[in-house]
Write an enzyme that holds these catalytic residues in place. Structure first.
Site, PDB file in Angstrom:
ATOM      1  N   ASN A  13       2.930   9.217  13.429  1.00 52.22           N
ATOM      2  CA  ASN A  13       1.827   8.277  13.571  1.00 52.22           C
ATOM      3  C   ASN A  13       1.761   7.619  14.945  1.00 52.22           C
ATOM      4  O   ASN A  13       0.719   7.152  15.359  1.00 52.22           O
ATOM      5  CB  ASN A  13       1.910   7.192  12.492  1.00 52.22           C
TER       6      ASN A  13
ATOM      7  N   THR B 167      -3.066   0.422 -14.607  1.00 61.72           N
ATOM      8  CA  THR B 167      -4.462   0.849 -14.683  1.00 61.72           C
ATOM      9  C   THR B 167      -4.876   1.499 -13.368  1.00 61.72           C
ATOM     10  O   THR B 167      -4.619   0.958 -12.290  1.00 61.72           O
ATOM     11  CB  THR B 167      -5.378  -0.354 -14.993  1.00 61.72           C
TER      12      THR B 167
ATOM     13  N   CYS C  69       2.709  -1.659  12.588  1.00 62.64           N
ATOM     14  CA  CYS C  69       3.676  -2.435  11.825  1.00 62.64           C
ATOM     15  C   CYS C  69       4.672  -3.127  12.739  1.00 62.64           C
ATOM     16  O   CYS C  69       5.201  -4.171  12.406  1.00 62.64           O
ATOM     17  CB  CYS C  69       4.433  -1.527  10.862  1.00 62.64           C
TER      18      CYS C  69
ATOM     19  N   GLN D 208      -0.970  11.184   8.421  1.00 65.48           N
ATOM     20  CA  GLN D 208      -1.703  11.321   9.677  1.00 65.48           C
ATOM     21  C   GLN D 208      -2.478  12.639   9.797  1.00 65.48           C
ATOM     22  O   GLN D 208      -3.269  12.789  10.719  1.00 65.48           O
ATOM     23  CB  GLN D 208      -0.737  11.194  10.863  1.00 65.48           C
TER      24      GLN D 208
ATOM     25  N   GLY E  51       0.049   5.186   1.153  1.00 67.64           N
ATOM     26  CA  GLY E  51       1.113   5.976   1.775  1.00 67.64           C
ATOM     27  C   GLY E  51       2.495   5.382   1.540  1.00 67.64           C
ATOM     28  O   GLY E  51       3.457   6.103   1.260  1.00 67.64           O
TER      29      GLY E  51
HETATM   30  C1  LIG Z   1      -0.188   4.617   7.539  1.00 61.40           C
HETATM   31  C2  LIG Z   1       1.007   5.429   7.240  1.00 61.40           C
HETATM   32  C3  LIG Z   1       1.822   5.142   6.134  1.00 61.40           C
HETATM   33  C4  LIG Z   1       1.581   3.956   5.238  1.00 61.40           C
HETATM   34  O1  LIG Z   1       0.436   4.117   4.476  1.00 61.40           O
HETATM   35  P1  LIG Z   1      -0.246   2.872   3.719  1.00 61.40           P
HETATM   36  O2  LIG Z   1      -1.391   3.499   2.993  1.00 61.40           O
HETATM   37  O3  LIG Z   1      -0.639   1.907   4.764  1.00 61.40           O
HETATM   38  O4  LIG Z   1       0.762   2.309   2.785  1.00 61.40           O
HETATM   39  C5  LIG Z   1       2.903   5.968   5.899  1.00 61.40           C
HETATM   40  N1  LIG Z   1       3.183   7.001   6.710  1.00 61.40           N
HETATM   41  C6  LIG Z   1       2.436   7.307   7.776  1.00 61.40           C
HETATM   42  C7  LIG Z   1       2.786   8.478   8.625  1.00 61.40           C
HETATM   43  C8  LIG Z   1       1.323   6.528   8.082  1.00 61.40           C
HETATM   44  O5  LIG Z   1       0.592   6.833   9.154  1.00 61.40           O
END
Ligand SMILES: *Cc1c(COP(=O)(O)O)cnc(C)c1O
Length: 387
Positions: free
Chosen positions: A153, A239, A327, A181, A73
């Protein structure tokens, strides 16, 4: 000490579906080929990636070539924000987003401000939802990108994506949504939502972590944020994570197939939990709209309490939950999302998030409802802010 292990942090990550794990396994073993090579084992990997891409494209209602696989993400959000802004600099330098986005959107926007871009961070209404009419008012002649997350989130609020998308389409402004989400929960057809870019990751939908995708509509100007080989149309060199891609496709199709019945079940559990916490504990407040929220999200502010202390006590009782976002846990800054709802710093510190999932039962919730009031009572007794 209790030995119950209750996982209520599915917004942070989900356990991997065993079927997804099985589908991925060969790629950690005999199917190790590099998709960019011409001999059989490489071509097999290339072909398997293509099958996964087509499967995902069918779910999104897009062309397979419009899907760029990434490392998750965060990378997809960065690629969307930095890649579209920099590629469209000649057209303007204004970007619109919201003040409740994930840091994977907010921080690239802040980086762009240092490059000379002008970013509008739209405030949300007290229910945690952005008003599309206000987004419309914020649009300027030089707006080159709008990014609004599909669902938040932390507080689970679902944004009026289709409405904002329609507005962007009319004005010819590329529209990105972070759908991390919701990919396992809500419809993600890119045409119906009028999306130009969409972020999805594996680790929130019972798939593997460290894999994601960015949907990029044909014709959208975007430039890479990394340089290297020719993979993923040179928009994302390196890759391919073959096992991850296979796992992502499997997880996405499984989640989308079963979502309606699972959503109904979760909504019932969610509303039960919200209602009971409100009845059993004094001075609580639900964060985010009660209805326009993800089926699995319970986020509540409990006055006179420090969120981290609550989490530690819950952990001792075998319950995994979250305060703010994963985070921000570990730092003392209160959640920017709770603050965006207009809460004070003290209140923002006392928010707790339970996110339910496939394994969650009513019994699990009843257990939390039994231990939580006692924890709150203890903590309030020693709290310096308690009145
Ligand atoms: C978890 C999350 C991310 C980050 O994704 P990762 O795969 O951990 O890098 C970004 N945006 C939202 C809304 C998330 O819930």
């Amino acid at each position: 000490m209790e030995t119950n292990k209750i996982y209520m942090d599915h917004a942070a990550t989900t356990p991997m579906d065993p079927e997804v794990y099985e589908a991925m396994k060969p790629y950690f073993g005999p199917e190790y080929g590099n998709p960019s090579t011409i001999y059989e084992i490489g071509q097999k990997a290339r072909n398997d990636i293509q099958i996964a891409r087509v499967e995902i494209a069918e779910i999104l209602g897009c062309y397979p070539e419009e899907i760029i696989f990434t490392s998750g993400g965060t990378e997809s959000d960065n690629l969307a924000i930095l890649g579209v802004a920099r590629a469209n600099k000649h057209k303007g330098n204004h970007i619109i987003t919201t003040n409740i986005e994930h840091h994977a959107v907010l921080h690239p926007c802040e980086a762009l401000e240092k490059e000379g871009f002008d970013v509008t961070y739209m405030p949300v209404e007290p229910n945690g939802i952005v008003d599309p009419a206000k987004v419309k008012e914020a649009v300027r002649e030089d707006t080159i990108l709008i990014s609004v997350m599909y669902a938040n989130n932390e507080i689970g609020t679902i944004q009026p994506i289709a409405k904002i998308g329609r507005l962007c389409k009319k004005r010819g402004i590329p529209f990105h949504t972070d759908a991390c989400q919701v990919a396992g929960t809500l419809p993600i057809n890119v045409d119906r939502l009028h999306l130009d870019l969409m972020t999805i990751n594996g680790g929130k939908i019972y798939g593997p972590k460290g894999i994601g995708l960015l949907y990029v509509r044909q014709g959208v100007n975007i430039q890479p944020i990394m340089y290297g080989g020719e993979q993923e149309k040179r928009i994302r060199p390196g890759t391919e994570n073959v096992a991850g891609i296979i796992g992502l496709a499997k997880a996405l199709s499984k989640a989308q197939q079963g979502r309606n019945t699972e959503n109904e079940r979760l909504i019932e559990l969610r509303d039960y939990m919200i209602r009971e916490i409100g009845e059993r504990i004094s001075k609580t407040k639900l964060n985010g709209d009660a209805k326009l929220r993800l089926p699995n999200n319970v986020n509540i502010t409990i006055s006179d309490i420090e969120g981290e202390a609550m989490l530690l006590r819950l952990d001792m009782m075998g319950v995994a939950a979250s305060s703010g976002s994963a985070c921000t846990s570990g730092s003392l800054d209160p959640s920017h999302v709770i603050l965006a709802l207009g809460e004070s710093y003290e209140k923002a510190h006392g928010s707790i998030r339970f996110t339910l999932g496939k394994s969650t039962t009513k019994k699990d919730i009843d257990y939390v409802l039994e231990v939580l009031p006692k924890i709150i009572e203890d903590l309030r007794a020693i709290s310096p802010v308690s009145l």
